[in-house]
Design an enzyme around this catalytic site. Structure first.
Site, PDB file in Angstrom:
ATOM      1  N   ASP A  92      -9.819  29.654 -42.530  1.00 21.35           N
ATOM      2  CA  ASP A  92      -8.572  30.176 -43.083  1.00 21.35           C
ATOM      3  C   ASP A  92      -8.600  31.697 -43.181  1.00 21.35           C
ATOM      4  OD1 ASP A  92      -6.198  30.545 -44.422  1.00 21.35           O
ATOM      5  OD2 ASP A  92      -6.907  29.760 -46.346  1.00 21.35           O
ATOM      6  N   ASP A 310      -2.114  34.134 -40.239  1.00 18.57           N
ATOM      7  CA  ASP A 310      -2.905  33.218 -41.048  1.00 18.57           C
ATOM      8  C   ASP A 310      -3.279  31.938 -40.303  1.00 18.57           C
ATOM      9  OD1 ASP A 310      -3.977  31.581 -42.980  1.00 18.57           O
ATOM     10  OD2 ASP A 310      -2.162  31.403 -44.167  1.00 18.57           O
TER      11      ASP A 310
END
Ligand SMILES: *[C@@H]1O[C@H](CO)[C@@H](O)[C@H](O)[C@H]1NC(C)=O
Ligand SMILES: *[C@@H]1O[C@H](CO)[C@@H](O)[C@H](O)[C@H]1NC(C)=O
Ligand SMILES: *[C@@H]1O[C@H](CO)[C@@H](O)[C@H](O)[C@H]1NC(C)=O
Ligand SMILES: *[C@@H]1O[C@H](CO)[C@@H](O)[C@H](O)[C@H]1NC(C)=O
Length: 486
Positions: A92, A310
């Protein structure tokens, strides 16, 4: 000592000291905890200075698939503790802390339908595990100063709320992380480093007990000093440069920390300075050669300036005003398509033609002439709705607002997959190029100068993906999106 009780009471004290704000998410209110952050002087590079820099190239083996009809995420396998045990954690780039589910955890998943075995980290089961107390420098820097109510020998708590409302709470520990150091072409050897990470004690939302896409934790690869990347860099183990190539064709892909030699990423865009995340400046969007006519500040979300890149988010989120112009343009060449809602979430339409030939390419233009080409087969995804082949729109209307009420632009796996994305924090730029993520890249070992091949991996053990699963796990972004450094 009742660790959990202590932890919760301490957390409540801290919450009061933290700014809380909420974002409207349809009819739901999602509370986000904004942590004020300042320099983490706690993780200094004294180790590096003592031993001299020994920079490695690291190969993170990937698994998963960013398609919403598959896992909707990418993960890697890491080893922690001594004796070391394997953990599967989501990769992430939109958050800054690594955490894994711990033995005391209540409501942690026990099984995963991804086909991996879950493991709980047991601090008592590792002889190198140490608790991080609330008076530790790492702790006070994460909380921007001394923790209210901190008494000696009280563990340092952490709490993260992600953009989809799920949350993890626990305490920090220090232990050895073992990773794959690249030492030849498609060849690695284990190397370790002591790092601080979260031991998850209470999970909620999509991180809770459901086996849907359950993993052991999350590997936050953000630029804050608390991330594993920053900790490895601070101890002189790696350079702050990494690349990922997320593969929706075969699953998994390539992820390497180190200097990229091939493919060349010749055009890059600056990372917005002093942001908690990988924010870039999106200037305009072009569909079929036409530039959308948008207010000039539409992508400048006030104090959350810029657009967030992201890997932990499955889809791509655009401000409503952008979405409302984009979708009609995407369908301009098509007449009579029947759009309907699947799972109360996705706009889909029955279609059997070739989407690439019949829908336009969408180009996102960034500062410094970097553009991101999104092909119809990327922003549309195939799905089978009760036996009927349909295509669904991956673009979403932003559900997250910044503090000043502006829609956030968030670019996830939908647009990042099948591209080699380079994050160069030494030069504070990010760039990408279309790439075959099932192939390989070349990286340079900063110590020896030797160039090595790092290949693609697909570590999922079994194919258990179910067509027709509910498409709900789609948004994971960190609570600190709006957080400023300083
Ligand atoms: C991170 O740590 C370094 C050195 O330890 C420090 O110079 C820098 O200001 C810190 N950065 C942030 C964003 O906290
Ligand atoms: C870390 O690596 C060193 C050198 O390879 C090794 O001697 C040591 O046992 C490792 N420690 C752990 C905890 O894995
Ligand atoms: C991508 O690379 C893999 C491995 O080298 C190869 O088998 C495959 O054919 C390539 N795909 C395309 C579309 O070129
Ligand atoms: C990658 O793993 C998935 C899930 O196990 C499987 O469906 C796919 O065929 C694998 N791809 C390759 C290239 O091994």
């Amino acid at each position: 000592m009742d660790l959990r009780g202590l932890l919760l009471s301490l957390l409540i004290t801290i919450m009061i000291g933290l700014e809380m704000f909420c974002v409207a998410n349809g009819n739901n209110l999602v509370f986000q905890v904004e942590r004020r952050k300042r320099s983490l002087t706690g993780i200094k590079d004294h180790d590096a200075r003592r031993r001299g820099r020994f920079l490695s190239t690291v190969d993170l083996n990937l698994g998963g698939n960013g398609l919403p009809t598959k896992t909707g995420l990418y993960y890697t396998k890491l080893a922690l503790g001594s004796p070391k045990k394997d953990y599967y954690v989501q990769v992430d780039t939109g958050s800054d802390i690594m955490w894994v589910n711990c033995v005391e955890c209540s409501r942690c998943p026990k099984k995963s339908d991804i086909g991996i075995d879950l493991t709980l980290y047991d601090p008592k089961g590792s002889k190198t595990s140490e608790l991080i107390f609330c008076d530790h420098e790492f702790c006070s820097s994460t909380y921007d100063g001394p923790i209210p109510g901190c008494k000696a020998e009280t563990p340092c708590p952490y709490s993260i709320t992600y953009g989809d409302g799920s949350a993890t709470t626990g305490y920090y520990v220090r232990d050895f992380l073992t990773f794959n150091r690249v030492n030849g072409n498609r060849q690695t050897a284990p190397q370790n480093s002591s790092i601080i990470f979260g031991c998850g004690a209470v999970q909620s939302g999509t991180l809770g007990s459901s086996p849907n896409e359950a993993l052991d934790g999350i590997l936050g690869l953000g630029q804050a000093n608390s991330s594993v990347l920053s900790q490895l860099a601070a101890s002189g183990k790696v350079k702050k440069i990494f690349s990922h190539c997320l593969d929706t064709v075969n699953g998994g892909g390539i992820f390497a920390i180190g200097e990229l030699v091939e493919p060349k990423v010749s055009t890059t865009t600056p990372l917005v300075p002093n942001m908690a995340h990988y924010n870039v400046v999106l200037k305009n969007i072009e569909v079929d050669g036409d530039v959308l006519e948008l207010p000039s500040d539409v992508f400048d979300s006030g104090n959350g300036k810029g657009t967030v890149i992201d890997s932990g988010t499955t889809l791509a989120y655009l401000p409503a005003i952008v979405y409302d112009q984009l979708i009609p343009k995407v369908f301009a060449r098509q007449h009579g398509l029947r759009l309907y809602l699947v799972d109360e979430q996705f706009k889909c339409f029955p279609y059997t033609g070739n989407v690439d030939g019949n829908f336009p390419v969408v180009k996102l233009h960034f500062e410094d002439s970097l553009s991101l080409t999104v092909y119809p087969h990327s922003y549309l995804f195939a799905y089978e709705d009760h036996g009927v082949p349909v295509w669904c729109i991956g673009w979403q209307k932003s559900v997250t607002q910044t503090k000043d009420g502006k829609d956030m632009t968030l670019l996830g796996d939908l647009v990042l997959s099948n591209k080699l994305v380079l994050y160069d924090l030494e030069n504070m730029v990010i760039g990408w190029t279309d790439y075959n993520c099932s192939s390989s890249i070349k990286v340079k070992d900063a110590t020896t100068g030797i160039v090595h091949i790092v290949g693609a991996h697909n570590i999922s053990s079994a194919s258990t993906f179910l067509i027709g699963r509910t498409l709900t796990l789609f948004l994971l972004l960190t609570a600190m999106l709006n957080g400023f450094i300083n």
